[in-house]
Each structure stands twice: as C-alpha cells, then as structure tokens.
Design a protein around this motif. Sequence first.
Motif, short mmCIF file in Angstrom:
data_model
loop_
_atom_site.label_atom_id
_atom_site.label_comp_id
_atom_site.label_asym_id
_atom_site.label_seq_id
_atom_site.Cartn_x
_atom_site.Cartn_y
_atom_site.Cartn_z
N VAL A 1 -1.60 23.37 4.19
CA VAL A 1 -2.10 22.44 5.21
C VAL A 1 -2.37 23.18 6.51
O VAL A 1 -1.75 24.20 6.79
CB VAL A 1 -1.06 21.30 5.43
CG1 VAL A 1 0.18 21.82 6.15
CG2 VAL A 1 -1.66 20.13 6.17
N GLY A 2 -3.32 22.67 7.26
CA GLY A 2 -3.56 23.23 8.59
C GLY A 2 -5.02 23.53 8.84
O GLY A 2 -5.91 23.02 8.17
N ASN A 3 -5.23 24.39 9.82
CA ASN A 3 -6.56 24.74 10.29
C ASN A 3 -7.23 25.69 9.29
O ASN A 3 -6.73 26.78 9.05
CB ASN A 3 -6.39 25.41 11.66
CG ASN A 3 -7.69 25.93 12.24
OD1 ASN A 3 -8.75 25.79 11.63
ND2 ASN A 3 -7.59 26.53 13.41
N LEU B 1 1.21 31.01 7.69
CA LEU B 1 2.63 31.10 7.39
C LEU B 1 2.80 30.88 5.89
O LEU B 1 2.22 29.95 5.33
CB LEU B 1 3.44 30.01 8.11
CG LEU B 1 3.28 29.85 9.62
CD1 LEU B 1 4.33 28.89 10.15
CD2 LEU B 1 3.41 31.19 10.33
N ILE B 2 3.60 31.75 5.27
CA ILE B 2 3.77 31.64 3.82
C ILE B 2 5.24 31.49 3.45
O ILE B 2 6.06 32.38 3.71
CB ILE B 2 3.17 32.86 3.09
CG1 ILE B 2 1.70 33.05 3.50
CG2 ILE B 2 3.28 32.68 1.57
CD1 ILE B 2 1.03 34.28 2.88
N GLY C 1 3.08 16.24 -1.33
CA GLY C 1 1.90 17.10 -1.52
C GLY C 1 1.57 17.96 -0.31
O GLY C 1 0.47 18.48 -0.19
N GLU C 2 2.56 18.11 0.60
CA GLU C 2 2.34 18.92 1.80
C GLU C 2 3.52 19.88 2.00
O GLU C 2 4.67 19.47 1.81
CB GLU C 2 2.18 18.00 3.02
CG GLU C 2 1.84 18.76 4.29
CD GLU C 2 1.50 17.85 5.47
OE1 GLU C 2 0.90 16.78 5.26
OE2 GLU C 2 1.83 18.25 6.60
N PRO C 3 3.23 21.16 2.39
CA PRO C 3 4.33 22.11 2.55
C PRO C 3 5.16 21.82 3.80
O PRO C 3 4.66 21.29 4.78
CB PRO C 3 3.63 23.46 2.67
CG PRO C 3 2.26 23.16 3.13
CD PRO C 3 1.92 21.79 2.62
N PHE C 4 6.41 22.19 3.74
CA PHE C 4 7.32 22.13 4.89
C PHE C 4 7.29 20.79 5.62
O PHE C 4 6.97 20.70 6.80
CB PHE C 4 7.03 23.29 5.86
CG PHE C 4 7.52 24.61 5.33
CD1 PHE C 4 8.87 24.97 5.39
CD2 PHE C 4 6.63 25.51 4.73
CE1 PHE C 4 9.32 26.18 4.88
CE2 PHE C 4 7.08 26.72 4.21
CZ PHE C 4 8.42 27.05 4.30
N ILE D 1 -0.37 26.59 6.81
CA ILE D 1 0.95 26.74 6.19
C ILE D 1 0.82 26.55 4.69
O ILE D 1 0.23 25.56 4.23
CB ILE D 1 1.94 25.69 6.74
CG1 ILE D 1 2.01 25.77 8.27
CG2 ILE D 1 3.32 25.88 6.12
CD1 ILE D 1 2.85 24.67 8.91
N CYS D 2 1.33 27.50 3.94
CA CYS D 2 1.30 27.35 2.48
C CYS D 2 2.49 28.08 1.86
O CYS D 2 3.36 28.59 2.57
CB CYS D 2 -0.03 27.84 1.90
SG CYS D 2 -0.38 29.55 2.24
#
Length: 243
Positions: free
Chosen positions: A87-89, A96-97, A109-112, A136-137
């Motif tokens: 998710v993100g730009n 960020l991994i 269905g979304e990280p962190f 972020i993934c």
Amino acid sequence: MSEQNPSELQQVLSNIQKFFMQEVDLFGNVMYPSESGKGKKTDETAAAGYPQEPWASAAALDELNARICECQKCSLGVTRTKFVFGVGNPHAEIVLIGEAPGADEDAQGEPFVGRAGQLLNKILEAIHLKREEVFICNILKCRPPNNRDPQPEEVEQCEPYLWKQLELIKPKIILCLGRISAQTLLKTNDSLTKLREKVHDYRGIPLMVTFHPAALLRNPGWKRPTWEDVQKFRKKYDELMQK
Ligand code: URA
Ligand code: URA
C-alpha cells in the motif's frame, strides 16, 4: 592479447568466470541471451531475472496486483484470506519491506494495519513521513499459518513480485523491517546488529535495516536504537534526494 602475457589471459578468464558466477547468482541455471540484431535494447524482464510470465509485463502497480492477486504458486495461496500486495504511493521514493502479513493484515488485505502497524506509523512520523507518502509491503504477500517464518520455497516464488514492484516504483531507498526481512532479501545469516551497521545494496537500490516494529512491542528497549536507525535513514534519504 598475446601469448607472452599469461597473466593478462588469466585476468580475462577470471573476469569471464566472475561474470558467469554472477549470472548464476541472479538467474539460476537459465540463460537469458539478449536477442542479436536489435541494437542495445535489452529485455528488461530478463534483466530483472524473473521468469517470462503474464504479470512480468505489467506497466503499473494496479495492473500487477490484478495479475498476481490470485496467486497459487505456494501453499499459502490456499490458507490466506486476502492477498496483501502492499500500500502507498506508487511513485514513492521510499519503500518499507516487512516480512509477511499477520492476522490483521490477512483479514484486511493491507500490510501493517495491526498493533505493529500503529507503531510503524509513529516511527514514520518521527522522521516526518506519512504512511501515504511511502510504499509499504512485505516479502511474502500471503500470511504464513500461525505467523511462522517464511519458508525458502515461498520466498523463491514470491520475491519476484517484489522485484517487479520495485521496478515499477523505482524508489531511491529501501528500509527493511526486522532481521528476517533483511536476512531473506540480502541472502545472509548476519545478525540484525551487523545488518543495521551499513547501507546495503538490493538490486541496485540502497537498503538500510532496523528492528521490526513487532519486536519493539515485545522489547521497548529497542525503541531507542530504532530511533537512531531511522534518523540515519532519514539523513541518507535526504542525501540521495539532493543528488
Ligand atoms: N508484520 C509484517 O512483517 N508485515 C505486516 O504486514 C504486518 C506485520
Ligand atoms: N528479532 C527480529 O526478528 N526482528 C527484530 O527486529 C529484532 C529482533
């Protein structure tokens, strides 16, 4: 080159050997010869080292997600609730991994998005970044049952998706969250302490490492060194942006 100069020959042979060893490291035992007669343009897909698959030609993140979100390449495809793409730009300078989705992430269905995610948002605020600005993934897009560590065969199947994500996003820098994420991506058994010491290179992108936010929840004593890590990370990022 002449016969009078055996050391030069040795040097050339050693360079050739090095080249092929690098090829094996990157692509395994499959050769991707560039097509001759087509000028200098190389096949980007082959260069990135992932197999020729329908998703490999995706031109944008949404398209990639649509093409891989039903993945059944490993057994996690059966046990997951939701595929967690990231998710993100889509044009983020920073990626960020983490490691893999947990229960909350699997459900949404979304990280962190769980407790570790809340803490991650605060860590980002500390270096004046918003969650929406970065991408972020995780290494694995599906939750391992009981949050066990990713298995090598799962990483082998899933990591090419991350390569493709990075190829599309083209970030300036990567922050790895936690030992497992860093060890897995950098193919090393080095300790987190050692991995935090320097800027690494992941497929041509500078990569830095800090503690996993979930580890900070268990061990608040690690918050201070994390704060120091992310200050360094921010400084490195600012430097890269000036170039
Ligand atoms: N931990 C991770 O590594 N990734 C997530 O998305 C959530 C928790
Ligand atoms: N152990 C981990 O797995 N991750 C951390 O960030 C710290 C310790």
